[in-house]
Design an enzyme around this catalytic site. Structure first.
Site, PDB file in Angstrom:
ATOM      1  CE  LYS A 150      -4.272   1.674   2.112  1.00 37.05           C
ATOM      2  NZ  LYS A 150      -5.355   1.340   3.052  1.00 37.05           N
ATOM      3  CD  GLU A 186     -19.911  -0.570   8.325  1.00 37.75           C
ATOM      4  OE1 GLU A 186     -19.133   0.258   7.814  1.00 37.75           O
ATOM      5  OE2 GLU A 186     -20.069  -1.730   7.852  1.00 37.75           O
ATOM      6  NE  ARG A 220     -21.111  -1.161   5.410  1.00 37.82           N
ATOM      7  CZ  ARG A 220     -20.776  -1.931   4.370  1.00 37.82           C
ATOM      8  NH1 ARG A 220     -21.087  -1.537   3.146  1.00 37.82           N
ATOM      9  NH2 ARG A 220     -20.145  -3.054   4.542  1.00 37.82           N
TER      10      ARG A 220
END
Length: 585
Positions: A244, A330, A358
């Site tokens: 990354k 979530e 969500r």
């Protein structure tokens, strides 16, 4: 430059390996030039350069369909599919969104901005292909912690059973937005350390074939792997190990900070905008950490975004077991909070407004039916926050305000926010959500109540007559401006009310207003349909009271200018005063 000659993915196929490596360097340079000036997702895109080149070198997009999870790592994909000028010419920087968008290109198949969805969407494309007898490849690209979301597992499980062509590229950069959390990532580490040969393999257990690519930033290794799985008759995971932020030293060193960022100095990596201003996230982290020191039963919960509550790496270390990062899950976060509250703990779940959508079922079923006193702090519930279509903060009021048993509070400023949050943590009667008041920190003189257990009691800030303005939460300042205009322009001393409670009506006050008011104005920083104002309008329906509701119309507004959006919805003090005077004169 090679990039200037790439109009479509097919243009990659005539380039040699060395030319493709030069192209990768040019892409990184273009990414960094734009991102340092414009902001956006930095680390995810820098890490995906070679993989995206290899995907488009091997597969035939748009016939072969590539679906990017979250799609915040699709910038390179856009550069290779006819949209390079949006990354090369500063005048065109805003011509494309930060996510895939079918309105931009036939190479984008979905508008996606939330996580863990790519495999499920790809399963749908594959099923439709099989039903109509097609032969194209379907590829889902998933990474940055998205495997921790439940829908990713559901999609992989379905793909394994379907047993047909579906290629899942797992971009394993060992990071989510912050560090990864969840037992699954232990298996990914085991697979990395064994070059993909570990006998325990999560993906094979679900019925998927598996291929590991150690050098996930090497174009030739990736090309070979993608050619091996192209046109596969079975579902397969290609597990690629990437870095990354690759190619930019600050992003490689500070992966969390450079996941997404505002404009920065390219030479140093330092933000261009001066820091040091107050921030609700930071203030919340300080508040919670201070209380954790004396309340061992207090626990902060985050679903992959610890910075939403100001939990920097240093604060995370200090909080220790009193901070739980569940990964990008979530639904689990809400059910976990309910269980902690049931057992006597004091959970506070911090979540962005756009992500609270969500977990509606868990809010309703796991939390509110049971009445457990968990606390939810909802951040960026405002038009002044994130402004792309996939990350709007407009919709939390209709969603949360209509769940039974939930108390949803709307503070107007920092002082009232922390008074409400403190009460919410102390009380044991209700599940409570607190809507953090906007994007910028606002201070107002007190005093403010410290107890909110007598539900649905609005606070009258100014007592007048003829017109009452119910200004909810972060729109309190707009209510003040409107009241001042009515006084200046028409001599009307309007009553100004801070409703505080989104989820209920102050029947006594609303009845009292009928005696000497002709109009009630409601202001809310959210969607009008199903919102707070409609509750007031319904209450006054059988009476002579005129009611004007102001908020955001129901739409997926995209990359809007805030001032233009407010004017289009008549959300300026001047426009509201004009409308009020039209009906009371």
């Amino acid at each position: 430059m090679y990039l200037e000659k790439i109009d479509a993915p097919q243009d990659l196929r005539g380039l040699t390996t060395e030319q493709l490596r030069a192209l990768a360097d040019e892409i990184r340079e273009a990414l960094l030039r734009k991102l340092s000036a414009h902001g956006g997702h930095i680390g995810p895109n820098l890490g995906m350069v070679e993989a995206t080149i290899a995907l488009h070198r091997v597969f035939d997009s748009p016939k072969d369909k590539i679906i990017y999870d979250v799609s915040h790592q699709s910038y390179v994909h856009k550069m290779l599919t006819g949209r390079r000028e949006a990354f090369l010419d500063p005048a065109d920087y805003d011509e494309v969104s930060g996510y895939t968008n079918p309105q931009e290109s036939e190479h984008d198949h979905f508008t996606i901005g939330h996580t863990s969805t790519s495999v499920s969407l790809a399963c749908g494309l594959a099923k439709a292909r099989d039903l109509r007898g097609g032969s194209e490849n379907v590829i889902a690209v998933i990474g940055d912690g998205s495997l921790s979301g439940g829908e990713a597992y559901e999609g992989l499980s379905n793909a394994g059973e379907a047993g047909t062509n579906l290629i899942v590229v797992v971009n394993d950069n060992e990071m989510s937005i912050a560090e990864n959390h969840g037992g699954l990532y232990a298996n990914l580490r085991e697979l990395r350390e064994s070059d993909g040969k570990a006998p325990c393999n999560f993906f094979r257990a679900l019925g998927l074939d598996y291929l590991y690519v150690k050098e996930g930033n090497d174009i030739e290794a990736l090309t070979a792997a993608f050619r091996q799985v192209k046109d596969t008759p079975r579902p397969v995971v290609v597990h690629i190990r990437t870095l990354k932020g690759k190619g930019y030293a600050p992003a490689e060193r500070q992966k969390e900070r450079f996941h997404w960022g505002m404009p920065f100095d390219l030479a140093t990596g330092e933000p261009k905008a001066a820091g040091g201003g107050e921030d609700y996230c930071d203030l919340t982290g300080r508040f919670l950490l201070e209380r954790m020191r004396t309340q061992p039963e207090l626990v902060a919960i985050t679903s992959g975004t610890p910075a939403v509550m100001g939990f920097t790496p240093e604060r995370r270390r200090e909080a220790g077991r009193q901070l739980v990062d569940v990964g990008i899950a979530e639904e689990h976060a809400v059910a976990l909070a309910s269980g902690i509250a049931k057992a006597g703990g004091r959970p506070v779940y911090g979540v962005y407004s756009t992500f609270i959508q969500r977990c509606y079922d868990q809010l309703s079923q796991d939390l509110c039916i049971n009445g457990n006193p968990a606390v939810i702090a909802v951040f960026m519930g405002t038009a002044a926050g994130m402004n792309d279509a996939t990350h709007l903060g407009f919709f939390d009021i209709p969603l949360l305000a209509n769940i039974p048993n939930l108390v949803y509070l709307a503070p107007t400023c920092a002082e009232e926010y922390f008074a409400m949050l403190d009460w919410a943590i102390r009380q044991r009667e209700h599940p409570v959500a607190v809507r953090v008041p906007g994007a910028a920190v606002v201070h107002r003189p007190g005093p403010f109540d410290t107890e909110y257990g007598e539900l649905n009691r609005y606070r009258v800030e100014r007592r007048g007559r003829e017109v009452a303005i119910l200004a909810l939460g972060s729109f309190h300042a707009l209510g003040e401006e409107t009241a001042d205009r009515l006084k200046t322009e028409a001599g009307i001393d309007a009553t100004l009310v801070n409703p505080r409670y989104i989820t209920g009506l102050d029947e006594e006050l609303l009845e009292e207003l009928l005696r000497d008011h002709r109009a009630v104005v409601t202001l809310e920083d959210g969607s009008l349909d199903g919102g707070f104002g409609e509750k007031i309008a319904r209450r006054y329906g059988p009476t002579p009271m005129r009611v004007l509701n102001y908020g955001l119309r129901k739409e997926f507004a995209d990359r809007y200018d805030l001032g233009e959006l407010l004017r289009a919805n008549r959300l300026t003090g001047e426009q509201i005063a004009e409308d009020v005077l039209r009906i009371v004169r």
